[in-house]
Structure formats: C-alpha cells, structure tokens
Design a protein around this motif. Structure first.
Motif, PDB file in Angstrom:
ATOM      1  N   THR A 106       0.849  -1.194   0.000  1.00 52.70           N
ATOM      2  CA  THR A 106       0.000   0.000   0.000  1.00 52.70           C
ATOM      3  C   THR A 106       0.882   1.241   0.000  1.00 52.70           C
TER       4      THR A 106
ATOM      5  N   GLU B 170     -11.161   0.923   7.940  1.00 54.56           N
ATOM      6  CA  GLU B 170     -11.421   1.178   6.524  1.00 54.56           C
ATOM      7  C   GLU B 170     -12.809   0.736   6.060  1.00 54.56           C
TER       8      GLU B 170
ATOM      9  N   LYS C 243     -12.428   5.315   4.557  1.00 53.77           N
ATOM     10  CA  LYS C 243     -12.333   4.289   3.520  1.00 53.77           C
ATOM     11  C   LYS C 243     -10.946   4.248   2.866  1.00 53.77           C
ATOM     12  N   ASN C 244     -10.367   3.036   2.872  1.00 48.77           N
ATOM     13  CA  ASN C 244      -9.083   2.779   2.191  1.00 48.77           C
ATOM     14  C   ASN C 244      -7.997   3.805   2.542  1.00 48.77           C
ATOM     15  N   TRP C 245      -7.919   4.197   3.814  1.00 45.16           N
ATOM     16  CA  TRP C 245      -6.986   5.257   4.203  1.00 45.16           C
ATOM     17  C   TRP C 245      -5.525   4.885   3.934  1.00 45.16           C
ATOM     18  N   GLN C 246      -5.188   3.591   3.941  1.00 48.30           N
ATOM     19  CA  GLN C 246      -3.798   3.186   3.730  1.00 48.30           C
ATOM     20  C   GLN C 246      -3.270   3.547   2.349  1.00 48.30           C
ATOM     21  N   SER C 247      -4.197   3.768   1.390  1.00 48.04           N
ATOM     22  CA  SER C 247      -3.775   4.092   0.023  1.00 48.04           C
ATOM     23  C   SER C 247      -4.251   5.472  -0.418  1.00 48.04           C
ATOM     24  N   ASP C 248      -4.771   6.258   0.516  1.00 48.86           N
ATOM     25  CA  ASP C 248      -5.296   7.591   0.204  1.00 48.86           C
ATOM     26  C   ASP C 248      -4.298   8.650   0.678  1.00 48.86           C
ATOM     27  N   PRO C 249      -3.645   9.366  -0.257  1.00 54.94           N
ATOM     28  CA  PRO C 249      -2.616  10.350   0.140  1.00 54.94           C
ATOM     29  C   PRO C 249      -3.134  11.388   1.128  1.00 54.94           C
ATOM     30  N   LYS C 250      -4.356  11.887   0.925  1.00 58.78           N
ATOM     31  CA  LYS C 250      -4.899  12.912   1.818  1.00 58.78           C
ATOM     32  C   LYS C 250      -5.108  12.362   3.224  1.00 58.78           C
ATOM     33  N   ALA C 251      -5.645  11.134   3.304  1.00 58.63           N
ATOM     34  CA  ALA C 251      -5.871  10.522   4.621  1.00 58.63           C
ATOM     35  C   ALA C 251      -4.540  10.251   5.311  1.00 58.63           C
TER      36      ALA C 251
END
Length: 305
Positions: free
Chosen positions: A75, A246, A291-299
């Motif tokens: 990720t 997530e 949701k899907n924070w491990q792959s979300d740059p902003k999160a």
C-alpha cells in the motif's frame, strides 16, 4: 551542571534497529531504555514511525531509533513507512541488524541488508540475535555464526533476550564502543522525544491490536483529537480520541459483542495513558470509517504519514 558539560572520552550517537517485521525491535528498545516507549504486538508491521529512546550511562548517551520493519510494500502507507526507515538509517552512527534466534535467515533478511548498504554504505553494522531465550544455547551459537557470515565476517554479533534482560548490558557496551566521542544530546531525565499525543494514540492502537488477526491490524489508525480538563471531575483529564478503520465490518469487530471489545480497549489503554500524562483520565474513544486510508494520500497526510 549543564547537560552539555560532558566528561572527556564521552561517547554519544544514534543507533537504528532494522530488520524484518516482528524481529523484536520494539521490545528491545523498551528493554534498553528501561521503560515502555514503543508499543509491541504479535502482528508484524506494528511500528509505524521512528521512535527515539534514550539510554543514559556515565560514559555514554545512546539514542536508539526504533523503526518500522522494512518490507515489500502493498500500500501507499507501506511505501511511506519504508521511506521513513531509509531516511532514518541514512543519518545514524550505527545500525543494529536484528535477526531472531528462532528463525532461519531468509531472502527477506538479505533484501533488507542490501537495502541498508545501498542507502548507507559507510555506516557500521552490528548484528543482534534477538529472542535468545526462545532456543537452546547450541542454536543461539549456530545463529550467531550464520549472522556473522551474513555480515561478511566484518561485524560484531551479540545475542540478547529483551524479555529476560540477558546480555542487554553487553549490547550497550558494544554499541557504546562503536559510537563516536561527542556531547550529550538530551538531559539525563529524558527517556524519549515522543510527544504525549503520539504516545497516547500508540497506547490505544496497541490495546486495539490485542487479539486481532489477518488484515484488520493494518487497517487501524488512531488520532488524539483533544485533551481537556474535566469540569465535573477535579484533577481528571478527558482524552478525546478516534480509532479509524477502513470498512463497516471492521468497525463491528472493534466494537465487539455488546461493546465488550471496545470497553476492553478503553480499560487497557487508559492505564498507559495515566502513566503518560501523570494524572487520572477519562477516555472518550470513538470509531470512524475512513475508507481505504492506507492508500489515500490525503488521509495519510492527515494521520501524519
């Protein structure tokens, strides 16, 4: 006496522990510092950011940097953790390469060693065989030889058990001998440079990880929202914190049947938070889906990765 007034011959420097996930780096860091500053769990990839712990001796000050385990990332979070590790050991005086006594050396260890040498070719490497209490003396000796060979026969190798304390002082002496002469970087009463919010969020995450399996541990993140005096309870602080997961099903697992797991997380982490803050606390812990924070740059940016 100013903490920068150091005696002649005093040694100081930064030591970074690297190795595969779950090789005992965080437990070893806590044993060296003499107090729990890094969370530990049975799941790999528990540590998510470099943690500095301080080892004070009359003739030395060692800043131990516990890092996430280097791994092949799946990720964006994994990629960022690897970059954090590489940035850390590019800027230390000594690298402690950790390999457990109870596991055979494998391709993952060689991959990490190559990565270390590519990023920081001139940095000294010290071999550390962890979990020495888990196997017989003969197997420890065999692992010492194997690690010595892996490091081309050029580095010292020390066996340790962080849980029993075996050889911890020997490891400190060996690390000290390989550090340069220099001043104290921190006062003698400092044990870590971690801020309290980070330590609190990590304490909550450790409690949340207990008993979890499969992918869910990687999907958990914790953020401290705010810490306020409780107007109804004198001398009590209210800690408002959020556990992020997530997916909705993960939230249900964290809450548990009739809220039992969440209650256990609050109970267990509150004890550590009281130690961190030095006073009584009420922990207001909520769970949110990111949701899907491990792959979300902003999160990831929002959560400090």
């Amino acid at each position: 006496m100013n903490f920068n007034d150091t005696p002649e011959g005093f040694r100081s420097g930064f030591v970074s522990f690297v190795g595969r996930p779950n090789t005992g780096k965080s437990t070893l860091t806590n044993a060296l510092v003499g107090e729990k500053i890094a969370i530990t769990a049975n799941q790999p990839e528990t540590t998510r950011h470099p943690i500095r712990g301080l080892v004070h001796r009359k003739d030395a000050q060692i800043i131990v940097v516990d890092t996430p385990g280097l791994h092949r990332p799946r990720t964006l979070l994994g990629e960022r953790l690897n970059e954090a590790v590489k940035d850390t050991y590019a800027d230390v005086d000594l690298i402690g390469f950790t390999i457990p006594a109870n596991e055979k050396i494998g391709p993952g260890d060689r991959w990490i060693l190559d990565a270390v040498r590519n990023v920081s070719p001139k940095t000294k490497i010290l071999g550390i065989v962890t979990k020495a209490d888990r196997v017989s003396r003969d197997l420890v000796a065999a692992q010492l030889m194997a690690v010595h060979e892996l490091l081309d026969g050029k580095s010292e190798v020390v066996p340790v058990s962080a849980t029993s304390g075996e050889n911890i002082e020997t490891l400190i002496e060996v690390m000290t001998s390989q550090l340069p002469e220099g001043p104290k970087f921190y006062p003698d009463d400092h044990l870590t440079d971690e801020d309290s919010d980070t330590r609190i969020s990590e304490a909550i995450r450790e409690a949340a990880l207990a008993g979890l399996k499969d992918e869910l541990p990687h999907s958990i993140a914790v953020e401290v929202d705010e810490i306020l005096p409780d107007p109804e309870r004198n001398g009590v602080l209210t800690v408002h914190a959020i556990i992020y997961v997530e997916r909705p099903g993960q939230k249900d697992i964290i809450v548990g049947r009739n809220g039992q797991r969440l209650g256990r997380i609050i109970h267990n982490s509150r004890k550590d938070i009281i130690k961190i803050l030095g006073q009584n606390v009420f922990l207001d812990l909520r769970i949110k889906i990111l949701k899907n924070w491990q792959s979300d740059p902003k999160a990831l940016n929002r959560l400090g990765f």
